[in-house]
Design an enzyme around this catalytic site. Structure first.
Site, PDB file in Angstrom:
ATOM      1  N   GLY A 115      -6.517 -26.289   0.751  1.00  0.00           N
ATOM      2  CA  GLY A 115      -6.419 -27.468   1.599  1.00  0.00           C
ATOM      3  C   GLY A 115      -7.513 -27.435   2.649  1.00  0.00           C
ATOM      4  N   TYR A 166      -6.309 -21.840   1.202  1.00  0.00           N
ATOM      5  CA  TYR A 166      -5.439 -22.213   2.330  1.00  0.00           C
ATOM      6  C   TYR A 166      -4.033 -21.673   2.107  1.00  0.00           C
ATOM      7  CZ  TYR A 166      -2.841 -25.112   5.669  1.00  0.00           C
ATOM      8  OH  TYR A 166      -2.026 -25.542   6.697  1.00  0.00           O
ATOM      9  N   HIS A 219     -10.659 -19.149  -5.500  1.00  0.00           N
ATOM     10  CA  HIS A 219      -9.986 -20.120  -6.375  1.00  0.00           C
ATOM     11  C   HIS A 219     -10.015 -19.645  -7.833  1.00  0.00           C
ATOM     12  CE1 HIS A 219      -9.493 -23.501  -3.511  1.00  0.00           C
ATOM     13  NE2 HIS A 219     -10.550 -22.974  -2.926  1.00  0.00           N
ATOM     14  N   GLU A 246      -8.541 -21.006 -10.278  1.00  0.00           N
ATOM     15  CA  GLU A 246      -8.370 -22.128 -11.204  1.00  0.00           C
ATOM     16  C   GLU A 246      -9.674 -22.766 -11.648  1.00  0.00           C
ATOM     17  OE1 GLU A 246      -8.108 -24.024  -7.049  1.00  0.00           O
ATOM     18  OE2 GLU A 246      -7.755 -22.096  -8.021  1.00  0.00           O
ATOM     19  N   ASP A 282      -4.103 -43.206 -24.902  1.00  0.00           N
ATOM     20  CA  ASP A 282      -2.777 -43.001 -24.323  1.00  0.00           C
ATOM     21  C   ASP A 282      -1.742 -43.966 -24.906  1.00  0.00           C
ATOM     22  OD1 ASP A 282      -4.121 -41.154 -22.744  1.00  0.00           O
ATOM     23  OD2 ASP A 282      -4.406 -42.566 -21.099  1.00  0.00           O
TER      24      ASP A 282
END
Length: 514
Positions: free
Chosen positions: A55, A83, A169, A171, A227
């Site tokens: 964040g 964060y 991070h 990810e 989709d």
């Protein structure tokens, strides 16, 4: 459907959806919730694990996003990222301060390979750092499990309480062994078995739809995109002739696309979907007349879609359910998941009117990311050429035309887009980029053609590479392809005298223009 779940608690980080996707790549279901979600609701979800996102705030400042310390007493493993790691330390008695040296980008991190989080990870590995604050003192009970030259606590843990944190991070793809770390967390620490499999999802979804609908009638909003096509075939397998698919040609499709969709899904196509085509071009153009603001355009298009479907439903008689191909990024980007602000209202989520004349809206793909939708399509037996079709937004060219939408502008962008796609395919680049299209800017500029002054529009070309459509990079298209396309557009498309190439990634841009 009851399944093991890992929760991402979002504190305003830009990678919230990316974390969820990475967890799902481990075959573990994952959902995003805002840090404002009540603790009792999180507890009731019975998660196998919880991940705090990054964040933009400093956790020690007044008003910064926070959470109750009770979450650490649930007995559920928690992983704090950036964060999230600082907040964990701050809440549990550590100290977070402004960093003397800001770390940003790829940094070499030394990890403790005895940590469950770093099992099988190289002792020295490259990770992505992005922080102004740092943890200067660990909370009681924690020990350091990784460090860098400038960051003494790049990762930390309290193994007894199964609390883990990383300043970097894991990810993002820039963290070389990040997926291994997340896999270690969900399997080695949370004890997940990995029951999020697309074959079982499709099977369970069909059964759940069949039970919900019973003998009711269903109307599916079919655009011809990936989709809605997957949603339509799934519903067809669930309820058969109780389904009617309505394709609304709103005049904002790509060149010849209305006819192409009808050829695939209509009476002469390979699917028996009770297909109805509604030509509503003039109706949509009239509603969009004079409208320039992107969110307003999206909401107008979204509402008009619903009104057309309602009218068609009355013709069919007593339709109970409306089916839409809403997917998870639509929900999050429309501000309905996590802590993200509204990036753009998707016509089938944030763009829906307050009143909808259907008993219920069914969204069988609402939990899926785009790549998962494609996997579901393959499980349903949909041909690859349809499953891997170029993505196209529900509002169509309405959001690829900057400013007011008119029939004349639609024709311009249709022709330019057709040329760009033709040149990309001819050069074999359609297999190398994930999405490519032309958009009409609202800029007019002076030019010269045939020794005469012109004052015409500029077309912007876009091509991106991406794995998840949540982040993307501008494709490095060879100049000769761009040059050939430019030459054709200014010569073949009326009222265009300039062509631009968009070099911006996502973030800071989105893939679409509006």
């Amino acid at each position: 459907m009851k399944r093991e779940t890992v929760i991402v608690l979002d504190f305003g980080g830009q990678y919230n959806q990316l974390i969820a996707r990475r967890v799902r790549e481990c075959n573990v279901y994952c959902e995003i919730y805002s840090y404002k979600t009540e603790f009792e609701k999180i507890k009731a979800l019975q998660p196998k694990g919880i991940i705090f996102t990054g964040g933009p705030n400093s956790c020690y400042e007044a008003g910064a996003p926070s959470y109750t310390k009770e979450i650490f007493e649930l007995g559920v493993p928690v992983l704090g990222i950036c964060y999230g790691s600082q907040l964990m330390m701050h809440l549990l008695g550590g100290r977070v301060e402004k960093a003397p040296v800001r770390e940003y980008g790829k940094i070499e991190v030394t990890v403790d390979q005895k940590s469950k989080l770093f099992g099988g990870v190289s002792e020295k590995t490259i990770c992505w750092m992005s922080h102004n604050d740092y943890i200067s003192q660990l909370a009681p009970g924690f020990m350091a499990s990784a460090h860098t030259a400038d960051c003494p606590y790049a990762a930390m843990e309290c193994e007894e309480k199964r609390l883990y944190a990383t300043q970097f991070h894991p990810e993002v793809l820039h963290t070389k062994e990040g997926q291994k770390m997340l896999s270690n967390f969900v399997y080695g620490i949370c004890g997940c078995k990995g029951d999020w499999k697309m074959d079982s999802f499709v099977e369970q979804s069909i059964q759940a739809i069949r039970e919900k609908v019973g003998k009711g009638k269903v109307l599916c909003a079919l655009s011809g995109g990936v989709d809605s096509s997957v949603a339509a075939v799934m519903l067809s397998k669930a309820v058969g002739s109780q389904l009617t698919c309505v394709f609304v040609d709103h005049g904002l499709l790509r060149k010849n696309e209305g006819d192409e969709v009808e050829a695939v899904f209509g009476p002469e196509g390979e699917y028996d979907l009770n297909f109805i085509r509604v030509n509503a071009q003039e109706r949509f153009y009239e509603k969009l007349k004079g409208v320039e603001e992107p969110e307003q355009k999206r909401k107008i298009i979204g509402e008009e879609f619903i009104r057309v479907f309602e009218e068609e439903a009355k013709k069919i008689g007593a339709v109970d359910y409306l089916v839409q191909g809403t997917i998870y990024p639509d929900v999050v980007e429309s501000g309905l998941g996590g802590e993200s602000t509204v990036i753009k209202s998707h016509h089938n989520v944030g763009g829906l009117p307050e009143y909808v004349d259907f008993k219920e809206i069914i969204e069988p793909l609402r939990d899926l990311f785009k790549d998962e939708v494609r996997k579901a399509g393959l499980e349903l037996g949909i041909p690859e050429y349809l499953v891997f079709r170029q993505p196209f937004p529900g509002p169509g060219l309405g959001i690829r035309i900057i400013g007011e939408v008119t029939a004349e502008k639609v024709a311009m962008v249709q022709d330019a887009d057709a040329i760009w796609r033709e040149e990309i395919a001819k050069a074999g680049w359609d297999q190398k980029v994930n999405q490519y299209f032309a958009a009409l800017t609202n800029m007019r500029s002076v030019g010269v053609m045939g020794d005469e002054r012109t004052y015409d529009y500029a077309i912007a070309l876009r091509a991106v590479t991406t794995t998840d459509f949540m982040t993307a990079e501008s494709a490095d298209i060879p100049w000769e392809i761009i040059g050939r396309t430019t030459s054709r557009i200014v010569n073949e498309v009326k009222n265009v005298n300039r062509v631009l190439y968009d070099c911006t990634g996502k973030p800071p841009a989105t893939v679409e223009f509006e």
